[in-house]
Write an enzyme that holds these catalytic residues in place. Sequence first.
Site, PDB file in Angstrom:
ATOM      1  N   HIS A  46       0.803  -1.217   0.000  1.00  0.00           N
ATOM      2  CA  HIS A  46       0.000   0.000   0.000  1.00  0.00           C
ATOM      3  C   HIS A  46       0.837   1.269   0.000  1.00  0.00           C
ATOM      4  O   HIS A  46       0.305   2.363  -0.191  1.00  0.00           O
ATOM      5  CB  HIS A  46      -0.943   0.008   1.211  1.00  0.00           C
ATOM      6  CG  HIS A  46      -2.009  -1.040   1.146  1.00  0.00           C
ATOM      7  ND1 HIS A  46      -2.899  -1.130   0.111  1.00  0.00           N
ATOM      8  CD2 HIS A  46      -2.317  -2.047   2.009  1.00  0.00           C
ATOM      9  CE1 HIS A  46      -3.726  -2.155   0.318  1.00  0.00           C
ATOM     10  NE2 HIS A  46      -3.388  -2.723   1.464  1.00  0.00           N
ATOM     11  N   ARG A  71       7.089  -5.577   3.317  1.00  0.00           N
ATOM     12  CA  ARG A  71       5.796  -6.169   2.970  1.00  0.00           C
ATOM     13  C   ARG A  71       5.685  -6.131   1.458  1.00  0.00           C
ATOM     14  O   ARG A  71       5.660  -5.056   0.846  1.00  0.00           O
ATOM     15  CB  ARG A  71       4.614  -5.441   3.602  1.00  0.00           C
ATOM     16  CG  ARG A  71       3.291  -6.082   3.143  1.00  0.00           C
ATOM     17  CD  ARG A  71       2.106  -5.700   3.984  1.00  0.00           C
ATOM     18  NE  ARG A  71       1.662  -4.330   3.753  1.00  0.00           N
ATOM     19  CZ  ARG A  71       0.527  -3.824   4.249  1.00  0.00           C
ATOM     20  NH1 ARG A  71      -0.253  -4.595   5.007  1.00  0.00           N
ATOM     21  NH2 ARG A  71       0.193  -2.581   4.019  1.00  0.00           N
ATOM     22  N   GLU A 147      -5.769 -11.783   7.472  1.00  0.00           N
ATOM     23  CA  GLU A 147      -6.587 -10.575   7.362  1.00  0.00           C
ATOM     24  C   GLU A 147      -7.922 -10.807   6.653  1.00  0.00           C
ATOM     25  O   GLU A 147      -8.587  -9.849   6.249  1.00  0.00           O
ATOM     26  CB  GLU A 147      -5.798  -9.483   6.633  1.00  0.00           C
ATOM     27  CG  GLU A 147      -5.148  -9.939   5.342  1.00  0.00           C
ATOM     28  CD  GLU A 147      -4.220  -8.891   4.734  1.00  0.00           C
ATOM     29  OE1 GLU A 147      -4.328  -7.705   5.096  1.00  0.00           O
ATOM     30  OE2 GLU A 147      -3.398  -9.270   3.885  1.00  0.00           O
ATOM     31  N   ASP A 173      -8.177  -4.878   7.533  1.00  0.00           N
ATOM     32  CA  ASP A 173      -8.766  -5.846   6.606  1.00  0.00           C
ATOM     33  C   ASP A 173      -9.451  -6.986   7.345  1.00  0.00           C
ATOM     34  O   ASP A 173     -10.492  -7.497   6.900  1.00  0.00           O
ATOM     35  CB  ASP A 173      -7.698  -6.401   5.667  1.00  0.00           C
ATOM     36  CG  ASP A 173      -7.438  -5.490   4.480  1.00  0.00           C
ATOM     37  OD1 ASP A 173      -8.403  -4.922   3.948  1.00  0.00           O
ATOM     38  OD2 ASP A 173      -6.272  -5.341   4.087  1.00  0.00           O
TER      39      ASP A 173
END
Length: 278
Positions: A46, A71, A147, A173
């Site tokens: 993200h 990530r 998630e 999430d």
Amino acid sequence: MPKNPIRKIWSEGAGVINGWLSIGNPFSAEIMASCGYDSITVDMQHGAIGYESMLGMLQAMRASGVAPMVRVPWLEPGAIMKVLDGGAWGVICPMVNSRADAERLVSYVRYPPHGNRSFGPTRANFAIGADYATVADDEVLCFAMIETAEAMSNLEEIVRTPGLDGVYVGPADLTLGLTGRQYRTGFDREEPEMLHAIQHIKTVAHAAGIRMGLHNGSADYAAKALTWGCDLVTVSNDVRLLTQAAQQSVADIRRLISSELSFDAEESSNGRECGASY
């Protein structure tokens, strides 16, 4: 090759305080790395970060001694292998929903015979050590994100995947996956069912002998998570910290200006009144 700093902290019985980078800039990464975190994760899912930016950020953080993780954008072998070759001490992979997903993730992180990672630690040889290839499987960390509702239903199988070091909870999430839009989106959950879900993930992970990490929006919540037994807590991120500091600075100056103007107006009024009395 030195021991993974994160594993060292765990071996001493302590929890890891993790920072989070979403701004693709080596200087901001260098600043964050100097602030006392145990580890810092570069967010390629993200965050506004591509591979070249990530590489420069890992290089900028090296002098601090902080343990860098990444990530990755998705469960994709090329992306995972490249960030490890770039010198990441660990990978956090989003949307791992089944034992099969977890097995694929592990296979991309570990060299044969434990996995299918292709050999080519281009920067890792320099950043981590010339003997990287011989000990990487024992030191590099592999985290699967939990998630979704599907991941929760397969949790017992996921955590028992050989070669998986831990699970990482994305509460925003996870809340959407388990409750839809019944509650606000975001971190630092207080709803009883979400607290139960987070605690359940931790319990199941520990029973399987692996670690559990949690993403947090505040230091207060992260500290509370450590008392629950979480092994790694992320405390906010660069975007949020910059936003909060900037907002506070602007609010402070506006408050001070307002106070100063009010004081000047009062002084002016008092002066006029004094002059009129003569």
